[in-house]
Design a protein around this motif. Structure first.
Motif, mmCIF file in Angstrom:
data_model
loop_
_atom_site.group_PDB
_atom_site.id
_atom_site.type_symbol
_atom_site.label_atom_id
_atom_site.label_comp_id
_atom_site.label_asym_id
_atom_site.label_seq_id
_atom_site.Cartn_x
_atom_site.Cartn_y
_atom_site.Cartn_z
ATOM 1 N N LEU A 37 14.305 9.498 -6.932
ATOM 2 C CA LEU A 37 14.573 10.928 -7.077
ATOM 3 C C LEU A 37 13.474 11.575 -7.904
ATOM 4 O O LEU A 37 13.169 11.119 -9.010
ATOM 5 C CB LEU A 37 15.930 11.174 -7.748
ATOM 6 N N SER A 38 12.890 12.645 -7.357
ATOM 7 C CA SER A 38 11.839 13.350 -8.075
ATOM 8 C C SER A 38 11.955 14.837 -7.810
ATOM 9 O O SER A 38 12.733 15.283 -6.962
ATOM 10 C CB SER A 38 10.452 12.849 -7.620
ATOM 11 N N GLY A 39 11.177 15.612 -8.559
ATOM 12 C CA GLY A 39 11.184 17.056 -8.363
ATOM 13 C C GLY A 39 12.134 17.767 -9.300
ATOM 14 O O GLY A 39 12.267 17.406 -10.474
ATOM 15 N N ASP A 74 0.844 -1.194 0.000
ATOM 16 C CA ASP A 74 0.000 0.000 0.000
ATOM 17 C C ASP A 74 0.882 1.248 0.000
ATOM 18 O O ASP A 74 0.882 2.022 0.954
ATOM 19 C CB ASP A 74 -0.918 -0.007 1.224
ATOM 20 N N GLU A 75 1.666 1.387 -1.049
ATOM 21 C CA GLU A 75 2.629 2.486 -1.133
ATOM 22 C C GLU A 75 1.891 3.818 -1.235
ATOM 23 O O GLU A 75 1.250 4.108 -2.239
ATOM 24 C CB GLU A 75 3.531 2.280 -2.343
ATOM 25 N N SER A 76 2.006 4.644 -0.190
ATOM 26 C CA SER A 76 1.179 5.844 -0.111
ATOM 27 C C SER A 76 1.947 7.101 0.271
ATOM 28 O O SER A 76 1.414 8.199 0.139
ATOM 29 C CB SER A 76 0.062 5.639 0.921
ATOM 30 N N GLU A 77 3.149 6.962 0.768
ATOM 31 C CA GLU A 77 3.914 8.111 1.239
ATOM 32 C C GLU A 77 4.195 9.080 0.091
ATOM 33 O O GLU A 77 4.742 8.685 -0.947
ATOM 34 C CB GLU A 77 5.240 7.643 1.837
ATOM 35 N N PRO A 78 3.816 10.360 0.226
ATOM 36 C CA PRO A 78 4.093 11.321 -0.845
ATOM 37 C C PRO A 78 5.572 11.341 -1.224
ATOM 38 O O PRO A 78 6.447 11.449 -0.367
ATOM 39 C CB PRO A 78 3.658 12.656 -0.221
ATOM 40 N N GLY A 79 5.829 11.208 -2.515
ATOM 41 C CA GLY A 79 7.199 11.172 -3.012
ATOM 42 C C GLY A 79 7.752 9.786 -3.186
ATOM 43 O O GLY A 79 8.790 9.604 -3.825
ATOM 44 N N THR A 80 7.083 8.773 -2.632
ATOM 45 C CA THR A 80 7.578 7.400 -2.691
ATOM 46 C C THR A 80 7.030 6.698 -3.923
ATOM 47 O O THR A 80 5.831 6.658 -4.139
ATOM 48 C CB THR A 80 7.177 6.625 -1.432
ATOM 49 N N CYS A 81 7.933 6.136 -4.702
ATOM 50 C CA CYS A 81 7.512 5.417 -5.910
ATOM 51 C C CYS A 81 8.564 4.376 -6.240
ATOM 52 O O CYS A 81 9.324 4.522 -7.190
ATOM 53 C CB CYS A 81 7.306 6.385 -7.072
ATOM 54 N N MET A 114 15.091 10.791 9.016
ATOM 55 C CA MET A 114 14.932 9.344 8.892
ATOM 56 C C MET A 114 15.095 8.947 7.431
ATOM 57 O O MET A 114 14.684 9.678 6.536
ATOM 58 C CB MET A 114 13.559 8.899 9.392
ATOM 59 N N LEU A 115 15.692 7.769 7.220
ATOM 60 C CA LEU A 115 15.877 7.294 5.845
ATOM 61 C C LEU A 115 14.543 6.920 5.209
ATOM 62 O O LEU A 115 14.341 7.083 4.004
ATOM 63 C CB LEU A 115 16.829 6.102 5.830
ATOM 64 N N GLY A 116 13.616 6.423 6.032
ATOM 65 C CA GLY A 116 12.260 6.153 5.555
ATOM 66 C C GLY A 116 12.218 5.290 4.305
ATOM 67 O O GLY A 116 12.874 4.261 4.216
ATOM 68 N N THR A 117 11.473 5.737 3.324
ATOM 69 C CA THR A 117 11.294 4.982 2.083
ATOM 70 C C THR A 117 12.270 5.410 0.991
ATOM 71 O O THR A 117 12.097 5.041 -0.168
ATOM 72 C CB THR A 117 9.856 5.162 1.560
ATOM 73 N N ARG A 118 13.254 6.224 1.360
ATOM 74 C CA ARG A 118 14.258 6.708 0.388
ATOM 75 C C ARG A 118 13.600 7.455 -0.772
ATOM 76 O O ARG A 118 14.034 7.353 -1.924
ATOM 77 C CB ARG A 118 15.107 5.539 -0.124
ATOM 78 N N ALA A 119 12.567 8.228 -0.441
ATOM 79 C CA ALA A 119 11.896 9.076 -1.427
ATOM 80 C C ALA A 119 12.562 10.446 -1.400
ATOM 81 O O ALA A 119 12.264 11.267 -0.548
ATOM 82 C CB ALA A 119 10.414 9.194 -1.112
ATOM 83 N N LEU A 120 13.476 10.670 -2.324
ATOM 84 C CA LEU A 120 14.305 11.874 -2.337
ATOM 85 C C LEU A 120 13.636 12.936 -3.214
ATOM 86 O O LEU A 120 13.864 12.997 -4.426
ATOM 87 C CB LEU A 120 15.704 11.539 -2.850
ATOM 88 N N GLN A 121 12.797 13.751 -2.599
ATOM 89 C CA GLN A 121 12.140 14.835 -3.322
ATOM 90 C C GLN A 121 13.050 16.058 -3.300
ATOM 91 O O GLN A 121 13.464 16.505 -2.230
ATOM 92 C CB GLN A 121 10.808 15.168 -2.654
ATOM 93 N N VAL A 122 13.327 16.587 -4.467
ATOM 94 C CA VAL A 122 14.288 17.679 -4.614
ATOM 95 C C VAL A 122 13.544 18.981 -4.925
ATOM 96 O O VAL A 122 12.740 19.044 -5.866
ATOM 97 C CB VAL A 122 15.293 17.366 -5.743
ATOM 98 N N TRP A 159 15.410 19.128 0.558
ATOM 99 C CA TRP A 159 15.058 17.822 0.023
ATOM 100 C C TRP A 159 14.609 16.906 1.157
ATOM 101 O O TRP A 159 14.872 17.167 2.327
ATOM 102 C CB TRP A 159 16.222 17.187 -0.749
ATOM 103 N N THR A 160 13.895 15.875 0.798
ATOM 104 C CA THR A 160 13.436 14.912 1.793
ATOM 105 C C THR A 160 14.247 13.629 1.650
ATOM 106 O O THR A 160 14.376 13.099 0.554
ATOM 107 C CB THR A 160 11.945 14.580 1.626
ATOM 108 N N PRO A 161 14.791 13.090 2.737
ATOM 109 C CA PRO A 161 15.549 11.848 2.637
ATOM 110 C C PRO A 161 14.681 10.601 2.591
ATOM 111 O O PRO A 161 15.130 9.559 2.110
ATOM 112 C CB PRO A 161 16.411 11.860 3.902
ATOM 113 N N GLY A 162 13.435 10.691 3.096
ATOM 114 C CA GLY A 162 12.627 9.478 3.165
ATOM 115 C C GLY A 162 11.154 9.691 2.954
ATOM 116 O O GLY A 162 10.331 8.978 3.507
ATOM 117 N N GLY A 163 10.785 10.676 2.162
ATOM 118 C CA GLY A 163 9.382 10.977 1.968
ATOM 119 C C GLY A 163 8.962 12.195 2.766
ATOM 120 O O GLY A 163 9.728 12.728 3.581
#
Length: 455
Positions: free
Chosen positions: A253-255, A93-100, A320-328, A290-294
């Protein structure tokens, strides 16, 4: 498709989960088996289940869903068999903004997940596993159903798998699209047909999970990493990453980056290295934050570019490393507006079970909305921090805590922008058309105010 760019730095990409993504029809069983697929299960079936658990423990594989808890240790928490059923539930259930990362993995190579499900189920004594998928991604749902069908036809699932005496049924379940169902106990309630809301713990799922039976809940990427640990060995897995955060991971990586996408690399790589591989921040601009984990992790700035992306190092640096969703986000973005958008999301997705999150996210969104519109008061910043303090550590689950993280960290690094929100609107200070990645078309919000494209 995973980037295959040759990095200009000592750290190279490590395509493991993504190695088949550019093959011909990589989602089919034939392609997966042509690349060595299902060898991990065949090897596991020759081993004692306890030895499979030990191998995963020794590998140091940590949960790739955000928390980073050791996967093998989680398996080991199950109580001794009592003759009743036990379950594996894959959190897709991948839902965290920026996570893909899980969605493209299941779309491109679903067989590796299903093989991981079979190995994990064998290791923990599970005979019925569930994959809980976010319901909006219908195309992925169909692909998973087809992949499971192929696995059954090939004898990798079902009764007496490969003559081992081990039986396994796999059910793919589509949820209804609720962020809260990414929390493992809310997911279990949803899977049982109830409203998705987090449960009081203890008991933990390992003791009383799905249908009140011992249950392991693992992330897609965690389970998909298991087959190669079996085929290539513990030592191979530990050649990547660091001693406490070993292995490989998908970094999204997004943004405002020249080449956004999935970059599979060893844990411990830095954001500076990943940005170089991705072509850097878009031309003519500089990195702002930037976000390191979403979006639910505290934001970082350019001063954190050289922080090794491991659970320990990122935590020591304050996030937190979280989901490694690196939004730039580059210098055209209003941090107040970005945080306001995230907070609106958390307000909307709050399940309403506990007062701190239900009421707190509502008031956070209200105050941030004032500051974004340039109508804030001199006490709004302190009010935000006070609201965050009343939510952090007091909510029923981590959604409340995550909603406070971007706010407190943004005020820490960009307090002057929040102060500017007492007299000037964010869209005046940072015109939306400058930060838009696509052609900008102003629209009218429900309140009749002019609203721009999301930063």
């Amino acid at each position: 498709m995973a980037e295959q760019t040759t990095p200009a730095t000592p750290t190279a990409l490590t395509p493991v989960l993504s190695e088949r993504w550019d093959a011909d029809r990589p989602w089919t069983l034939a392609t997966y088996e042509a690349h060595g697929g299902w060898a991990g299960l065949r090897k596991a079936l020759t081993m004692d289940p306890g030895d499979v658990v030990t191998a995963v423990k020794d590998s140091g594989l940590r949960g790739r869903g955000g928390a980073g808890f050791p996967t093998g240790m989680k398996w080991g928490f199950l109580p001794a068999p009592d003759g009743g059923p036990r379950y594996l539930v894959v959190n897709a259930d991948e839902s965290e903004p920026g996570t893909c990362k899980d969605i493209p993995l299941m779309m491109a190579d679903p067989q590796v997940l299903i093989e991981g499900v079979a190995i994990t189920s064998y290791a923990i004594g599970c005979h019925h596993a569930f994959i809980y998928l976010r319901g909006e991604v219908v195309h992925v749902y169909r692909r998973l159903l087809r992949a499971v069908e192929e696995a059954y036809a090939a004898g990798h699932l079902g009764k007496d798998i490969h003559g081992s005496g081990f039986d396994l049924e796999v059910t793919v379940h589509a949820g209804a699209g609720a962020y809260i169902c990414g929390e493992e106990t809310a997911l279990l309630d949803s899977l049982e047909g109830r409203r998705g809301q987090p449960r009081l713990k203890p008991p933990f799922p390992a003791v009383a999970g799905l249908y009140a039976r011992p249950t392991v809940v693992n992330n897609v990427e965690s389970v998909a990493s298991v087959p190669r640990i079996l085929t290539d060995g513990v030592d191979w897995f530990r050649t990547m990453g660091t001693d406490r955060s070993p292995g490989h991971g998908l970094f999204s990586l997004s943004g405002h980056v020249a080449r956004p996408g999935q970059y599979e690399a060893p844990l411990g790589i830095t954001m500076r290295e990943l940005l170089e591989m991705a072509g850097g921040v878009r031309e003519g601009h500089e990195l702002k934050f930037w976000t390191p984990g979403g979006s639910s992790t505290p934001i970082f700035t350019a001063q954190h570019l050289d922080v090794p992306l491991t659970y320990e190092e990122v935590g020591a640096a304050g996030s937190m490393l979280g989901t490694r969703a690196l939004q730039v986000f580059d210098d055209t973005v209003s941090v107040v507006k970005a945080v306001s958008r995230w907070t609106q999301f958390y307000k909307h997705e709050s399940c309403g079970k506990c007062t701190p999150c239900r009421e707190g996210t509502f008031w956070l969104a209200q105050v941030l909305g004032r500051l974004e519109a340039g109508q804030g008061t001199s006490g709004d910043i302190d009010l935000l921090l006070d609201l965050c303090d009343n939510i952090l550590g007091k909510a029923f689950c981590a959604l409340g805590d995550g909603a406070t993280s971007p706010i407190t960290s943004a005020i820490q690094y960009f307090r002057e922008e929040f102060e500017a929100g007492t007299h000037t609107a964010a869209d005046v200070l940072f015109p939306p058309e400058k930060s838009a990645l696509f052609p900008y078309t102003p629209r009218r919000s429900g309140a009749g105010q002019l609203a721009g494209a999301h930063a």
